[in-house]
Design a protein around this motif. Structure first.
Motif, PDB file in Angstrom:
ATOM      1  N   THR A   1       0.614  -1.226   0.109  1.00 47.80           N
ATOM      2  CA  THR A   1      -0.159  -0.014  -0.031  1.00 47.80           C
ATOM      3  C   THR A   1       0.804   1.225  -0.039  1.00 47.80           C
ATOM      4  N   GLU A   2       1.863   1.231   0.705  1.00 46.39           N
ATOM      5  CA  GLU A   2       2.894   2.336   0.993  1.00 46.39           C
ATOM      6  C   GLU A   2       3.442   2.646  -0.426  1.00 46.39           C
ATOM      7  N   LEU A   3       3.805   1.732  -1.056  1.00 41.74           N
ATOM      8  CA  LEU A   3       4.503   1.928  -2.528  1.00 41.74           C
ATOM      9  C   LEU A   3       3.352   2.660  -3.526  1.00 41.74           C
ATOM     10  N   SER A   4       2.256   2.187  -3.457  1.00 40.45           N
ATOM     11  CA  SER A   4       1.039   2.824  -4.514  1.00 40.45           C
ATOM     12  C   SER A   4       0.884   4.275  -3.974  1.00 40.45           C
ATOM     13  N   GLY A   5       1.012   4.604  -2.481  1.00 46.35           N
ATOM     14  CA  GLY A   5       0.565   5.857  -2.315  1.00 46.35           C
ATOM     15  C   GLY A   5       1.683   6.815  -2.384  1.00 46.35           C
ATOM     16  N   LEU A   6       3.052   6.323  -2.493  1.00 45.12           N
ATOM     17  CA  LEU A   6       4.330   6.982  -2.772  1.00 45.12           C
ATOM     18  C   LEU A   6       4.500   7.030  -4.315  1.00 45.12           C
ATOM     19  N   ALA A   7       3.755   6.321  -5.130  1.00 47.78           N
ATOM     20  CA  ALA A   7       3.811   6.543  -6.449  1.00 47.78           C
ATOM     21  C   ALA A   7       2.884   7.666  -6.602  1.00 47.78           C
ATOM     22  N   VAL A   8       1.535   7.929  -6.100  1.00 48.15           N
ATOM     23  CA  VAL A   8       0.882   8.986  -6.233  1.00 48.15           C
ATOM     24  C   VAL A   8       1.622  10.333  -6.096  1.00 48.15           C
ATOM     25  N   VAL A   9       2.292  10.518  -5.009  1.00 47.71           N
ATOM     26  CA  VAL A   9       3.110  11.559  -4.653  1.00 47.71           C
ATOM     27  C   VAL A   9       4.364  11.703  -5.890  1.00 47.71           C
ATOM     28  N   ASN A  10       4.788  10.725  -6.233  1.00 47.23           N
ATOM     29  CA  ASN A  10       5.686  10.848  -7.316  1.00 47.23           C
ATOM     30  C   ASN A  10       4.972  11.345  -8.471  1.00 47.23           C
ATOM     31  N   PHE A  11       3.738  10.937  -8.777  1.00 47.82           N
ATOM     32  CA  PHE A  11       3.155  11.437  -9.912  1.00 47.82           C
ATOM     33  C   PHE A  11       2.862  12.997  -9.848  1.00 47.82           C
ATOM     34  N   LEU A  12       2.373  13.400  -8.810  1.00 49.37           N
ATOM     35  CA  LEU A  12       1.969  14.779  -8.600  1.00 49.37           C
ATOM     36  C   LEU A  12       3.309  15.655  -8.551  1.00 49.37           C
ATOM     37  N   LEU A  13       4.405  15.218  -7.847  1.00 49.37           N
ATOM     38  CA  LEU A  13       5.628  16.091  -7.814  1.00 49.37           C
ATOM     39  C   LEU A  13       5.819  16.298  -9.467  1.00 49.37           C
ATOM     40  N   TYR A  14       6.070  15.130 -10.150  1.00 45.28           N
ATOM     41  CA  TYR A  14       6.516  15.406 -11.537  1.00 45.28           C
ATOM     42  C   TYR A  14       5.151  16.211 -12.242  1.00 45.28           C
ATOM     43  N   PHE A  15       4.211  15.965 -12.027  1.00 43.68           N
ATOM     44  CA  PHE A  15       3.064  16.830 -12.849  1.00 43.68           C
ATOM     45  C   PHE A  15       3.285  18.197 -12.644  1.00 43.68           C
ATOM     46  N   ALA A  16       3.555  18.603 -11.453  1.00 44.04           N
ATOM     47  CA  ALA A  16       3.844  19.952 -11.163  1.00 44.04           C
ATOM     48  C   ALA A  16       4.988  20.635 -11.669  1.00 44.04           C
ATOM     49  N   HIS A  17       6.227  19.639 -11.534  1.00 44.41           N
ATOM     50  CA  HIS A  17       7.508  20.096 -12.179  1.00 44.41           C
ATOM     51  C   HIS A  17       7.295  20.463 -13.695  1.00 44.41           C
ATOM     52  N   HIS A  18       6.736  19.705 -14.409  1.00 46.55           N
ATOM     53  CA  HIS A  18       6.756  20.033 -15.771  1.00 46.55           C
ATOM     54  C   HIS A  18       6.245  21.338 -16.156  1.00 46.55           C
ATOM     55  N   VAL A  19       5.684  22.131 -15.521  1.00 49.96           N
ATOM     56  CA  VAL A  19       5.120  23.421 -15.649  1.00 49.96           C
ATOM     57  C   VAL A  19       6.126  24.201 -16.217  1.00 49.96           C
ATOM     58  N   PHE A  20       7.610  23.886 -15.545  1.00 44.77           N
ATOM     59  CA  PHE A  20       8.913  24.751 -16.122  1.00 44.77           C
ATOM     60  C   PHE A  20       9.022  24.384 -17.667  1.00 44.77           C
ATOM     61  N   SER A  21       9.326  23.073 -17.637  1.00 46.21           N
ATOM     62  CA  SER A  21       9.687  22.488 -19.214  1.00 46.21           C
ATOM     63  C   SER A  21       8.610  22.941 -20.145  1.00 46.21           C
ATOM     64  N   ALA A  22       7.207  23.064 -19.734  1.00 47.87           N
ATOM     65  CA  ALA A  22       6.348  23.283 -20.778  1.00 47.87           C
ATOM     66  C   ALA A  22       6.366  24.901 -21.131  1.00 47.87           C
ATOM     67  N   VAL A  23       6.127  25.862 -20.086  1.00 49.22           N
ATOM     68  CA  VAL A  23       5.775  26.999 -20.355  1.00 49.22           C
ATOM     69  C   VAL A  23       7.061  27.956 -19.684  1.00 49.22           C
ATOM     70  N   PHE A  24       7.745  27.638 -18.888  1.00 46.47           N
ATOM     71  CA  PHE A  24       8.565  28.856 -18.020  1.00 46.47           C
ATOM     72  C   PHE A  24       9.294  29.701 -19.211  1.00 46.47           C
ATOM     73  N   VAL A  25      10.084  29.327 -20.190  1.00 44.62           N
ATOM     74  CA  VAL A  25      10.763  29.960 -21.259  1.00 44.62           C
ATOM     75  C   VAL A  25       9.944  30.909 -21.703  1.00 44.62           C
ATOM     76  N   LEU A  26       8.712  30.649 -22.339  1.00 42.35           N
ATOM     77  CA  LEU A  26       8.041  31.420 -23.052  1.00 42.35           C
ATOM     78  C   LEU A  26       7.378  32.328 -22.176  1.00 42.35           C
ATOM     79  N   TYR A  27       6.791  31.829 -20.908  1.00 40.03           N
ATOM     80  CA  TYR A  27       6.464  32.598 -20.041  1.00 40.03           C
ATOM     81  C   TYR A  27       7.254  33.965 -19.438  1.00 40.03           C
ATOM     82  N   ALA A  28       8.667  33.580 -19.091  1.00 42.79           N
ATOM     83  CA  ALA A  28       9.426  34.549 -18.965  1.00 42.79           C
ATOM     84  C   ALA A  28       9.914  35.588 -19.957  1.00 42.79           C
TER      85      ALA A  28
END
Length: 445
Positions: free
Chosen positions: A218-245
């Protein structure tokens, strides 16, 4: 060469750090110029945001397909050949993108880069092979610091090289990946003994099959959700940061490169200096959640920042985000055996890749409807869609949907969710670790 020899072990660690730096420098070099190269091809900042998001998603989709395969191959044939082949593939890929005459060539380059950069899963597995479980958070923090060091150098180099010629950073990136290959060819020993290897199986190596490992606890599944959300948020930089700046603050390749270098420097300090002492005092779970909350505050401030100076200051709390990944990795690696570390890292990368496919498309779309000509189109669409609605409701919807920093606000929400899930799941993981320690108080020799 045997890793039981201290000199060989030090050489292996040095290779992992140097390779991590060289690979991330090579990737970081192209960050300031790739979105602008796309904009040159399409002629629109808002449209470039969508296409850059698609390119990042292509890269992540290849990671999703190939990471579990590469992780399982490293469990079967060893870490060394997988890392070397990946370095060579990246070198050839950057040459392909340097020659790209159109978007289709660039798209092909991003696909190949997604396949070859899947070697990061093997680097983490390599560290798990040669590091005791109790010391892995610090070890992963050092790898993170090496990655961050690459981001200090890469974007700065890319910004200045891009001012000379937008294609030059790709040539330099290819050269650096080639150096990593030849350096590893002569230095890197194998870390996984033959007797600890696992037979290759497509059932485990396919993207869906690799995720089965995460369901065993159960812990691995839950921590995988954390992993997913962390990477989901992180890609805001790779997707739009340069253009936004460029759109909001008028920053060009040099400014973006220097700013990304500052991000890398802060991250290197956090992961290289703070992780070890904080984990000793607060444990993996507490440090992980603290890092996610710091990232939440920082990225929300970035979305709000009306000036470039405030955006830069927001990087200070955002840098605490760097505490989350090494502690998350440590919590997960302690729940599988030595012969499954490659499979675990492949599964983790698959989860990250799913986020990497969804997130750039999402944030690229959000960016395209919230700035410039896209915001004007959004206002007209809302006026038609909400015809007859109270004026205050229309005004609120319009204000929310056309916030320039909307993508960053939504990324902050994702990180906050990750912090909540991480606290709940990590608490159970701590209980399990305590119970296991009571059953086996004496470490195995």
């Amino acid at each position: 060469m045997s890793l039981s020899n201290p000199k060989v072990r030090r050489a292996a660690l040095a290779f992992i750090f140097v390779t991590a730096v060289l690979d991330i420098v090579a990737m970081g070099i192209i960050i300031p110029v790739l979105p602008q190269l796309i904009e040159d091809f399409v002629g629109s900042n808002a449209r470039a945001g969508v296409i850059n998001g698609v390119f990042v998603a292509l890269w992540a989709a290849m990671q999703f397909v190939c990471s579990p395969i590469i992780g399982s191959l490293s469990d079967r044939y060893g870490r060394r050949p997988v890392i070397l082949i990946s370095c060579a593939g990246l070198a050839l890929d950057y040459v392909l993108m340097a020659l790209a005459p159109n978007l289709w060539w660039l798209a092909a380059g991003r696909i190949i880069a997604g396949i070859t950069s899947s070697s990061f899963t093997t680097i983490y597995a390599y560290m798990a092979d040669i590091t005791e479980p109790a010391k892995r958070a610090r070890a992963y923090g050092l790898i993170g610091a090496a990655f961050s060091g690459g981001f200090v150098l890469g974007p700065v180099m890319g910004g200045f090289l891009g001012d000379v010629d937008p294609r030059l950073p790709f040539w330099v990136a290819g050269g650096l990946s080639g150096v990593a290959f030849f350096y590893g060819l002569f230095v890197l020993p194998e870390s996984l003994p033959v007797e600890k290897r696992m037979a290759f199986s497509w059932r485990r190596a396919n993207p869906v099959g690799s995720l089965i490992l995460l369901k065993r606890h159960t812990e691995l599944s839950g921590l995988a959700v954390v992993n997913f959300l962390l990477y989901f948020a992180h890609h805001v930089f790779s997707a739009v940061f340069v253009l936004y700046a460029a759109w909001r603050y008028g920053w060009g390749p040099k400014e973006v490169g220097l700013l990304l270098a500052l991000v890398g420097l802060l991250d290197m300090l956090v992961q290289g200096v703070l992780v070890g002492p904080l984990v000793k005092r607060c444990g993996d779970r507490g440090v992980m959640v603290f890092g996610l909350l710091g990232g939440t505050v920082g990225i929300a401030l970035m979305g709000w920042a009306p000036t470039g100076l405030i955006f830069i200051l927001a990087m200070l709390p955002n840098a605490l985000w760097g505490l989350a990944m090494p502690t998350l990795q440590s919590l997960m690696t302690r729940r599988v055996g030595e012969d499954e570390q490659g499979q675990l890292q492949g599964a983790n990368m698959s989860v990250a890749s799913i986020a990497g496919v969804m997130s750039p498309l999402f944030f690229g779309w959000i960016y395209s409807i919230s700035v410039g000509e896209g915001a004007l189109a959004t206002r007209l669409w809302l006026a038609n869609a909400m015809d007859g609605a109270p004026a205050q409701m229309l005004a609120l919807a319009t204000r929310v949907m056309t916030q320039p920093g909307l993508a960053f606000y939504l990324a902050a929400v994702a990180l906050l969710m990750a912090a909540i899930v991480g606290w709940v799941v990590g608490r159970q993981a701590d209980r399990d670790d305590a119970a296991e320690a009571r059953l086996d108080p004496v470490p195995n020799p």
